[in-house]
Scaffold this motif. Structure first.
Motif, PDB file in Angstrom:
ATOM      1  N   VAL A   1     -26.385  37.206 -24.151  1.00  0.00           N
ATOM      2  CA  VAL A   1     -26.539  36.168 -25.166  1.00  0.00           C
ATOM      3  C   VAL A   1     -25.501  35.061 -24.956  1.00  0.00           C
ATOM      4  O   VAL A   1     -25.822  33.870 -25.002  1.00  0.00           O
ATOM      5  N   ASP A   2     -24.257  35.443 -24.705  1.00  0.00           N
ATOM      6  CA  ASP A   2     -23.211  34.445 -24.433  1.00  0.00           C
ATOM      7  C   ASP A   2     -23.513  33.659 -23.162  1.00  0.00           C
ATOM      8  O   ASP A   2     -23.270  32.451 -23.094  1.00  0.00           O
TER       9      ASP A   2
ATOM     10  N   LEU B   1     -26.435  32.882 -21.962  1.00  0.00           N
ATOM     11  CA  LEU B   1     -27.492  31.916 -22.254  1.00  0.00           C
ATOM     12  C   LEU B   1     -26.960  30.760 -23.104  1.00  0.00           C
ATOM     13  O   LEU B   1     -27.344  29.605 -22.910  1.00  0.00           O
ATOM     14  N   ARG B   2     -26.077  31.073 -24.041  1.00  0.00           N
ATOM     15  CA  ARG B   2     -25.515  30.033 -24.901  1.00  0.00           C
ATOM     16  C   ARG B   2     -24.634  29.059 -24.103  1.00  0.00           C
ATOM     17  O   ARG B   2     -24.598  27.872 -24.400  1.00  0.00           O
ATOM     18  N   ASN B   3     -23.937  29.570 -23.130  1.00  0.00           N
ATOM     19  CA  ASN B   3     -22.978  28.752 -22.384  1.00  0.00           C
ATOM     20  C   ASN B   3     -23.532  28.195 -21.078  1.00  0.00           C
ATOM     21  O   ASN B   3     -22.864  27.420 -20.401  1.00  0.00           O
TER      22      ASN B   3
ATOM     23  N   PHE C   1     -32.006  27.113 -24.548  1.00  0.00           N
ATOM     24  CA  PHE C   1     -31.993  28.453 -25.118  1.00  0.00           C
ATOM     25  C   PHE C   1     -32.538  28.446 -26.541  1.00  0.00           C
ATOM     26  O   PHE C   1     -32.009  27.768 -27.419  1.00  0.00           O
TER      27      PHE C   1
ATOM     28  N   ASP D   1     -32.287  30.047 -29.443  1.00  0.00           N
ATOM     29  CA  ASP D   1     -31.299  30.989 -29.976  1.00  0.00           C
ATOM     30  C   ASP D   1     -31.643  31.419 -31.400  1.00  0.00           C
ATOM     31  O   ASP D   1     -31.340  30.724 -32.370  1.00  0.00           O
TER      32      ASP D   1
ATOM     33  N   TYR E   1     -30.267  33.691 -32.986  1.00  0.00           N
ATOM     34  CA  TYR E   1     -29.069  34.212 -33.641  1.00  0.00           C
ATOM     35  C   TYR E   1     -28.083  33.128 -34.064  1.00  0.00           C
ATOM     36  O   TYR E   1     -26.997  33.436 -34.551  1.00  0.00           O
ATOM     37  N   LYS E   2     -28.416  31.859 -33.869  1.00  0.00           N
ATOM     38  CA  LYS E   2     -27.449  30.804 -34.172  1.00  0.00           C
ATOM     39  C   LYS E   2     -27.122  30.781 -35.668  1.00  0.00           C
ATOM     40  O   LYS E   2     -27.955  31.121 -36.521  1.00  0.00           O
TER      41      LYS E   2
END
Length: 213
Positions: free
Chosen positions: A64-65, A67-69, A74, A76, A78-79
């Motif tokens: 997850v990290d 993909l976020r970075n 993404f 997301d 979970y944002k």
């Protein structure tokens, strides 16, 4: 890891990957989370639209990290501050993603993916839509057959997930399935993927770790 245990796991993984290949599903093996993240970066080009399913494994492994970075579009779920309506829109957008990532409830040695889902938002894109589906699974989720897969999910994975999600279900209290009719039941959609029509659309990455539920 003990040499005998390593030998046992190696044989089980090789058998599983061989059967995945027979089912038009690409089977891959990595030793740890670092190798997993490097493999994910190889498989997903920069600029790709990427969706994910609900998965403890994707958090545990740092995906997850990643993909976020990374340089991805993404989706997301979970944002922070996301609304129910926004999440619903992301679920629908997953069908047009270039890549969809998820864990799985169980993987059989016959090369079958067995999943039980609440509203179907995780399993639906596995079946149809995204050009590429990447399933990340720890060696702890490999089982002998579909009967063992359902038993594992009902009496281990689902109760733990219900507990994690603070669901008011019998299994979240008892620790095992009673096939309840609870309004908050999460075991609603039972899906088995035995084979893929499009070769290698689904890629299963087996990690030599104990991951997720």
């Amino acid at each position: 890891m003990d040499k005998v245990i390593s030998w046992y796991i190696k044989n089980k993984v090789e058998k599983t990957i061989g059967n995945l290949e027979k089912n038009n599903i690409c089977g891959l093996f990595v030793n740890n989370n670092f190798e997993l993240r490097e493999k994910i970066k190889q498989l997903i080009p920069d600029g790709s639209r990427v969706g994910i399913g609900d998965s403890v494994t994707l958090f545990d492994t740092g995906i997850v990290d990643l993909l976020r970075n990374g340089s991805y579009d993404f989706l997301d779920k979970y944002k922070d501050g996301i609304t129910s309506e926004e999440k619903k829109q992301l679920y629908q957008a997953n069908f047009s993603a270039d890549t969809f990532l998820s864990g799985t409830s169980a993987l059989t040695e016959h090369g079958e993916l067995s999943n039980i889902d609440g509203n179907g938002s995780r399993v639906a894109p596995m079946i149809y839509g995204p050009a590429q589906v990447i399933i990340v699974v720890g060696v702890n989720k490999i089982v002998s057959d579909l009967a063992e897969a359902e038993k594992r999910v009902r009496n281990y994975a689902a109760p733990l997930d219900a507990k994690r999600l603070n669901k008011n279900t019998p299994c979240a209290t008892l620790g095992y399935c009673v096939d309840c009719k609870s309004p908050e039941r999460i075991c609603n959609t039972f899906v088995v993927i035995k084979r893929q029509f499009t070769k290698d659309r689904i890629k299963v990455i087996i990690v030599n770790e104990q991951l997720g539920y």
